[in-house]
Design a protein around this motif. Structure first.
Motif, mmCIF file in Angstrom:
data_model
loop_
_atom_site.group_PDB
_atom_site.id
_atom_site.type_symbol
_atom_site.label_atom_id
_atom_site.label_comp_id
_atom_site.label_asym_id
_atom_site.label_seq_id
_atom_site.Cartn_x
_atom_site.Cartn_y
_atom_site.Cartn_z
ATOM 1 N N VAL A 122 -15.761 -34.881 -76.794
ATOM 2 C CA VAL A 122 -14.619 -34.989 -77.704
ATOM 3 C C VAL A 122 -15.092 -35.389 -79.098
ATOM 4 O O VAL A 122 -14.682 -34.807 -80.106
ATOM 5 C CB VAL A 122 -13.591 -36.010 -77.178
ATOM 6 N N VAL A 123 -15.973 -36.389 -79.157
ATOM 7 C CA VAL A 123 -16.502 -36.844 -80.449
ATOM 8 C C VAL A 123 -17.242 -35.712 -81.156
ATOM 9 O O VAL A 123 -17.077 -35.486 -82.360
ATOM 10 C CB VAL A 123 -17.434 -38.062 -80.250
ATOM 11 N N TYR A 124 -18.048 -34.979 -80.399
ATOM 12 C CA TYR A 124 -18.800 -33.849 -80.967
ATOM 13 C C TYR A 124 -17.837 -32.807 -81.523
ATOM 14 O O TYR A 124 -18.030 -32.273 -82.624
ATOM 15 C CB TYR A 124 -19.689 -33.238 -79.886
ATOM 16 N N SER A 125 -16.794 -32.504 -80.773
ATOM 17 C CA SER A 125 -15.824 -31.495 -81.211
ATOM 18 C C SER A 125 -15.129 -31.921 -82.494
ATOM 19 O O SER A 125 -14.935 -31.105 -83.408
ATOM 20 C CB SER A 125 -14.777 -31.252 -80.112
ATOM 21 N N LEU A 126 -14.736 -33.186 -82.582
ATOM 22 C CA LEU A 126 -14.063 -33.681 -83.776
ATOM 23 C C LEU A 126 -14.978 -33.627 -84.997
ATOM 24 O O LEU A 126 -14.563 -33.236 -86.094
ATOM 25 C CB LEU A 126 -13.572 -35.111 -83.554
ATOM 26 N N LYS A 127 -16.228 -34.000 -84.805
ATOM 27 C CA LYS A 127 -17.172 -34.018 -85.920
ATOM 28 C C LYS A 127 -17.454 -32.613 -86.457
ATOM 29 O O LYS A 127 -17.731 -32.442 -87.646
ATOM 30 C CB LYS A 127 -18.491 -34.676 -85.497
ATOM 31 N N THR A 128 -17.383 -31.619 -85.597
ATOM 32 C CA THR A 128 -17.717 -30.263 -86.021
ATOM 33 C C THR A 128 -16.513 -29.445 -86.459
ATOM 34 O O THR A 128 -16.625 -28.586 -87.336
ATOM 35 C CB THR A 128 -18.448 -29.508 -84.890
ATOM 36 N N THR A 129 -15.364 -29.686 -85.841
ATOM 37 C CA THR A 129 -14.213 -28.829 -86.136
ATOM 38 C C THR A 129 -13.274 -29.379 -87.206
ATOM 39 O O THR A 129 -12.590 -28.601 -87.869
ATOM 40 C CB THR A 129 -13.380 -28.563 -84.864
ATOM 41 N N LYS A 130 -13.247 -30.694 -87.408
ATOM 42 C CA LYS A 130 -12.345 -31.253 -88.424
ATOM 43 C C LYS A 130 -12.617 -30.658 -89.810
ATOM 44 O O LYS A 130 -11.679 -30.246 -90.507
ATOM 45 C CB LYS A 130 -12.451 -32.774 -88.458
ATOM 46 N N PRO A 131 -13.869 -30.575 -90.265
ATOM 47 C CA PRO A 131 -14.113 -29.957 -91.574
ATOM 48 C C PRO A 131 -13.690 -28.485 -91.617
ATOM 49 O O PRO A 131 -13.234 -27.994 -92.660
ATOM 50 C CB PRO A 131 -15.633 -30.095 -91.756
ATOM 51 N N LEU A 132 -13.816 -27.776 -90.489
ATOM 52 C CA LEU A 132 -13.410 -26.364 -90.456
ATOM 53 C C LEU A 132 -11.894 -26.224 -90.529
ATOM 54 O O LEU A 132 -11.377 -25.307 -91.174
ATOM 55 C CB LEU A 132 -13.935 -25.709 -89.177
ATOM 56 N N VAL A 133 -11.181 -27.133 -89.901
ATOM 57 C CA VAL A 133 -9.722 -27.111 -89.972
ATOM 58 C C VAL A 133 -9.263 -27.350 -91.408
ATOM 59 O O VAL A 133 -8.297 -26.746 -91.886
ATOM 60 C CB VAL A 133 -9.116 -28.164 -89.024
ATOM 61 N N GLU A 134 -9.973 -28.211 -92.132
ATOM 62 C CA GLU A 134 -9.638 -28.458 -93.533
ATOM 63 C C GLU A 134 -9.788 -27.190 -94.360
ATOM 64 O O GLU A 134 -8.992 -26.938 -95.276
ATOM 65 C CB GLU A 134 -10.534 -29.574 -94.085
ATOM 66 N N VAL A 135 -10.792 -26.367 -94.040
ATOM 67 C CA VAL A 135 -10.958 -25.090 -94.736
ATOM 68 C C VAL A 135 -9.785 -24.166 -94.424
ATOM 69 O O VAL A 135 -9.240 -23.501 -95.319
ATOM 70 C CB VAL A 135 -12.286 -24.409 -94.342
ATOM 71 N N LEU A 136 -9.381 -24.119 -93.154
ATOM 72 C CA LEU A 136 -8.252 -23.272 -92.770
ATOM 73 C C LEU A 136 -6.977 -23.681 -93.493
ATOM 74 O O LEU A 136 -6.160 -22.834 -93.857
ATOM 75 C CB LEU A 136 -8.037 -23.335 -91.255
ATOM 76 N N ARG A 137 -6.805 -24.973 -93.706
ATOM 77 C CA ARG A 137 -5.616 -25.444 -94.430
ATOM 78 C C ARG A 137 -5.628 -24.954 -95.868
ATOM 79 O O ARG A 137 -4.586 -24.604 -96.428
ATOM 80 C CB ARG A 137 -5.562 -26.970 -94.386
ATOM 81 N N ILE A 138 -6.805 -24.943 -96.475
ATOM 82 C CA ILE A 138 -6.909 -24.426 -97.845
ATOM 83 C C ILE A 138 -6.584 -22.945 -97.871
ATOM 84 O O ILE A 138 -5.833 -22.463 -98.725
ATOM 85 C CB ILE A 138 -8.330 -24.670 -98.393
ATOM 86 N N VAL A 139 -7.131 -22.215 -96.898
ATOM 87 C CA VAL A 139 -6.943 -20.772 -96.849
ATOM 88 C C VAL A 139 -5.482 -20.400 -96.665
ATOM 89 O O VAL A 139 -4.972 -19.462 -97.292
ATOM 90 C CB VAL A 139 -7.793 -20.157 -95.715
ATOM 91 N N ASP A 140 -4.784 -21.128 -95.812
ATOM 92 C CA ASP A 140 -3.388 -20.809 -95.518
ATOM 93 C C ASP A 140 -2.394 -21.592 -96.371
ATOM 94 O O ASP A 140 -1.194 -21.537 -96.132
ATOM 95 C CB ASP A 140 -3.080 -21.069 -94.034
ATOM 96 N N GLY A 141 -2.896 -22.334 -97.357
ATOM 97 C CA GLY A 141 -1.998 -23.090 -98.212
ATOM 98 C C GLY A 141 -1.154 -22.171 -99.077
ATOM 99 O O GLY A 141 -1.575 -21.073 -99.445
ATOM 100 N N GLU A 142 0.039 -22.619 -99.398
ATOM 101 C CA GLU A 142 0.971 -21.801 -100.168
ATOM 102 C C GLU A 142 1.108 -22.268 -101.611
ATOM 103 O O GLU A 142 1.784 -21.625 -102.408
ATOM 104 C CB GLU A 142 2.354 -21.827 -99.498
#
Length: 202
Positions: free
Chosen positions: A10-30
């Motif tokens: 779980v810790v590994y997943s959070l450390k690797t995917t949280k920054p990627l989710v932040e990119v997705l938020r930028i991409v899909d931002g309105e």
């Protein structure tokens, strides 16, 4: 749930995917077109992942390899590099990337999108005004607002003295971007996390 394998995963997943989710938020931002920020956001994402693992290459190298592969073969476009160059928030930053692909992407876009050789050469000359903050680019209003304004709006306000470059920059920075291509890649990350969980449980 075996805590010896579950929680480290779980810790590994959070450390690797949280920054990627932040990119997705930028991409899909309105609020503003994401094209101006996606190249820089991906670079920052990789650095955040490395920092999350205290810069121990062996801990994050597998994820970096996947990001690089997807970026090069599925997500990366010359438009992203050109938009990075034309976004003053990056171009005028002391930490601006000097990777050759950025300028190459800019000129590849110019080659494809600018049909008139006269306009092409005007833009080529006008890039120096932008790079070195000449004319209106160096006025107080421009320098005080480039970090606050949406890049395409900033160009509309301060690019009047270089109309050809202004039109080109606003076209590039105004392109929309969708996260759908990014979201298709999550299955690959899931496979990595699954393999890691299996290794942790052994």
């Amino acid at each position: 749930m075996d805590e010896r394998s579950f929680w480290p995963s779980v810790v590994y997943s959070l450390k690797t995917t949280k920054p990627l989710v932040e990119v997705l938020r930028i991409v899909d931002g309105e609020q503003s077109p994401a094209m101006a920020f996606i190249y820089g956001a991906m670079d920052e994402c990789k650095e955040k992942i490395a920092k999350n693992f205290d810069n121990e290459v062996s801990s994050y190298n597998e994820i970096w390899d996947i990001i690089d592969e997807k970026w090069e073969h599925q997500m990366h476009r010359d438009l992203h590099a050109a938009a990075y160059y034309l976004n003053p928030q990056f171009k005028w930053s002391p930490n601006v990337s000097q990777h050759p692909e950025i300028k190459r992407g800019l000129y590849n876009c110019m080659d494809r999108l600018i049909k008139s050789n006269d306009i092409y050469m005007k833009i080529e000359a006008q890039l120096d005004d932008y790079k070195y903050k000449k004319g209106m680019f160096g006025c107080r209003a421009s320098l005080n607002s480039y970090m606050k304004r949406v890049p395409v709006t900033w160009w509309g306000h301060y690019g009047d003295e270089v109309p050809e470059l202004q039109a080109f920059a606003m076209k590039i920075l105004g392109f929309t971007f969708s996260a759908s291509s990014c979201e298709r890649n999550w299955s690959t990350f899931n496979q990595v996390h699954t393999k890691r969980r299996n290794r942790l449980s052994m």
